[in-house]
Scaffold this active site. Structure first.
Site, mmCIF file in Angstrom:
data_model
loop_
_atom_site.group_PDB
_atom_site.id
_atom_site.type_symbol
_atom_site.label_atom_id
_atom_site.label_comp_id
_atom_site.label_asym_id
_atom_site.label_seq_id
_atom_site.Cartn_x
_atom_site.Cartn_y
_atom_site.Cartn_z
ATOM 1 N N ASN A 1 0.267 -3.841 -6.207
ATOM 2 C CA ASN A 1 -0.657 -3.972 -4.544
ATOM 3 C C ASN A 1 -1.112 -5.318 -3.986
ATOM 4 O O ASN A 1 -0.925 -5.606 -2.957
ATOM 5 C CB ASN A 1 -1.935 -3.052 -4.821
ATOM 6 C CG ASN A 1 -3.253 -4.184 -4.918
ATOM 7 O OD1 ASN A 1 -3.523 -4.765 -6.032
ATOM 8 N ND2 ASN A 1 -4.281 -4.255 -3.954
ATOM 9 N N THR B 1 0.768 -1.312 -0.284
ATOM 10 C CA THR B 1 -0.227 -0.104 -0.036
ATOM 11 C C THR B 1 0.920 1.103 0.125
ATOM 12 O O THR B 1 2.008 0.843 0.370
ATOM 13 C CB THR B 1 -0.968 -0.473 1.284
ATOM 14 O OG1 THR B 1 -2.094 0.873 0.814
ATOM 15 C CG2 THR B 1 -0.031 -0.530 2.459
ATOM 16 N N LYS C 1 3.422 1.653 -4.067
ATOM 17 C CA LYS C 1 2.780 0.448 -5.165
ATOM 18 C C LYS C 1 2.958 0.806 -6.368
ATOM 19 O O LYS C 1 2.999 -0.381 -6.986
ATOM 20 C CB LYS C 1 1.338 0.744 -5.259
ATOM 21 C CG LYS C 1 0.351 1.182 -3.929
ATOM 22 C CD LYS C 1 -1.121 1.241 -3.966
ATOM 23 C CE LYS C 1 -2.173 0.615 -2.750
ATOM 24 N NZ LYS C 1 -3.725 0.775 -3.036
ATOM 25 N N GLY D 1 -14.628 4.122 1.284
ATOM 26 C CA GLY D 1 -13.741 2.494 0.991
ATOM 27 C C GLY D 1 -14.188 1.670 1.309
ATOM 28 O O GLY D 1 -13.365 0.448 1.026
ATOM 29 N N ARG E 1 2.558 14.149 -13.426
ATOM 30 C CA ARG E 1 1.756 12.459 -12.945
ATOM 31 C C ARG E 1 1.045 12.671 -13.436
ATOM 32 O O ARG E 1 0.038 11.129 -13.990
ATOM 33 C CB ARG E 1 1.870 12.409 -10.996
ATOM 34 C CG ARG E 1 1.456 10.756 -11.156
ATOM 35 C CD ARG E 1 1.914 10.337 -9.734
ATOM 36 N NE ARG E 1 1.517 11.895 -9.036
ATOM 37 C CZ ARG E 1 1.955 10.805 -7.626
ATOM 38 N NH1 ARG E 1 2.277 10.090 -7.290
ATOM 39 N NH2 ARG E 1 0.634 11.697 -6.797
ATOM 40 N N ASP F 1 -6.528 -3.896 -7.028
ATOM 41 C CA ASP F 1 -6.975 -2.772 -6.808
ATOM 42 C C ASP F 1 -8.549 -1.898 -7.805
ATOM 43 O O ASP F 1 -9.140 -1.688 -7.328
ATOM 44 C CB ASP F 1 -5.964 -1.542 -6.721
ATOM 45 C CG ASP F 1 -5.715 -1.587 -5.203
ATOM 46 O OD1 ASP F 1 -6.038 -1.929 -4.678
ATOM 47 O OD2 ASP F 1 -4.482 -0.875 -5.135
ATOM 48 N N GLY G 1 -7.636 12.305 3.732
ATOM 49 C CA GLY G 1 -8.864 12.151 4.427
ATOM 50 C C GLY G 1 -9.301 11.320 5.625
ATOM 51 O O GLY G 1 -9.310 10.687 6.439
ATOM 52 N N ALA H 1 -9.422 16.309 -0.450
ATOM 53 C CA ALA H 1 -8.486 17.022 -1.615
ATOM 54 C C ALA H 1 -8.897 17.827 -2.824
ATOM 55 O O ALA H 1 -8.845 17.487 -4.066
ATOM 56 C CB ALA H 1 -8.358 15.205 -2.623
#
Length: 293
Positions: free
Chosen positions: A91, A66, A70, A248, A162, A107, A202, A210
């Site tokens: 992952n 994680t 990754k 999540g 990125r 993921d 978070g 974000a």
């Protein structure tokens, strides 16, 4: 096939992870025996390459990986699956009986299944969305959005290069023009159907959101990959505004189920995993609130 497994998790800020309980319960349900070991490299003061290189010697069947490793872990593996290579992030690492390490990414399917459970398999089809974060998790989520049939995916990352690189990679590999990097979420938030947070913001230790709360509208669906805590500031804010939300939880459970299958060759009971996750997260988050009161 063995009935004893040593598996684990490599990352930082992971000591509240629910992965040990999920995997060990799945082993017990399958009649197997095992232990899930947390390896927080910021605590252990060990290098990623050294830890990965020792997995076979120590006796690991595999490990999850994680934040923030990754992407970095790829260079330390013997092999990487085609899908993980396409994503550019790993992952899950399986250690073979010959000592070879193979990287996978669960993921992508984990986010897709979790999203579909809440919103349905057609909720993103033909829609537009804003993805926050283009790191290891963001790459997997971006591909999951492609799998879900997204029409336009706008990608924002504080590292603009990125974000641009991820958008270009997906467009090239998929032979489409689905993705575009954006320099500011404000430019597109009003145009999209949904917003996805794939940053660690978070998470416990990374407070806040974000995205500016003012950019979230009641018409948005909002998804967060963070599950520690489950009720992040983003999810709480979105719910107060009347948004449909995806926590999540689903991604955590479904990526774990697929990783467990890769580690052991056994397909776990995902519903059992979900029930256990729900029980554990209620107790864990209540303790987090009490500790921070």
């Amino acid at each position: 096939m063995t009935d004893r497994y040593l598996v684990g998790l490599i990352g930082t800020n992971i000591m509240k992870s629910l992965s040990p309980a999920l995997h060990e319960d799945a082993m017990a349900a399958a009649g197997a025996h095992g232990f899930y070991h947390l390896m927080d490299l910021s605590i252990m003061k060990r290098e990623l390459g050294a830890v990965v290189g020792s997995l076979f010697t120590v006796g690991f069947s595999g490990v999850n990986v994680t934040h923030p490793y990754k992407e970095a872990v790829l260079e330390h593996l013997h092999e990487v699956s085609p899908q993980a290579r396409e994503i550019g992030a790993v992952n899950t690492v399986v250690v073979g009986s010959d000592g070879k390490t193979t990287g996978y990414n669960t993921d992508r399917i984990g986010f897709k299944r979790g999203f579909e459970e809440v919103l349905g398999e057609n909720a993103a089809k033909g829609q537009s969305a804003l993805l926050l974060g283009a790191g290891g998790a963001g790459k997997a989520v971006a591909w999951a959005m492609v799998d879900l049939g997204i029409r336009h995916l706008y990608i924002f990352d504080k590292d603009t290069g990125r974000a641009a690189s991820l958008a270009a990679d997906i467009n090239q590999i998929s032979a489409t023009d689905i993705c575009r990097a954006v320099a500011d979420p404000t430019d597109v938030a009003g145009q999209v159907a949904g917003i996805v947070n794939a940053t660690p913001i978070g998470m416990m230790g990374y407070p806040g959101m974000a995205i500016d709360a003012a950019l979230i509208a009641p018409s948005h669906w909002v998804a967060d990959i963070v599950y520690t805590p489950l009720m992040t500031e983003l999810i709480s804010t979105a719910r107060r505004k009347g948004c449909v939300t995806v926590t999540g939880a689903g991604m955590c459970v479904h990526q774990a189920a697929e990783a467990f299958r890769l580690f052991t060759g056994i397909t776990p009971d995902a519903q059992r995993m979900t029930r256990l996750f729900n029980d554990l997260v209620v107790k864990r988050d209540a303790k987090l609130l009490a500790d921070n009161a």
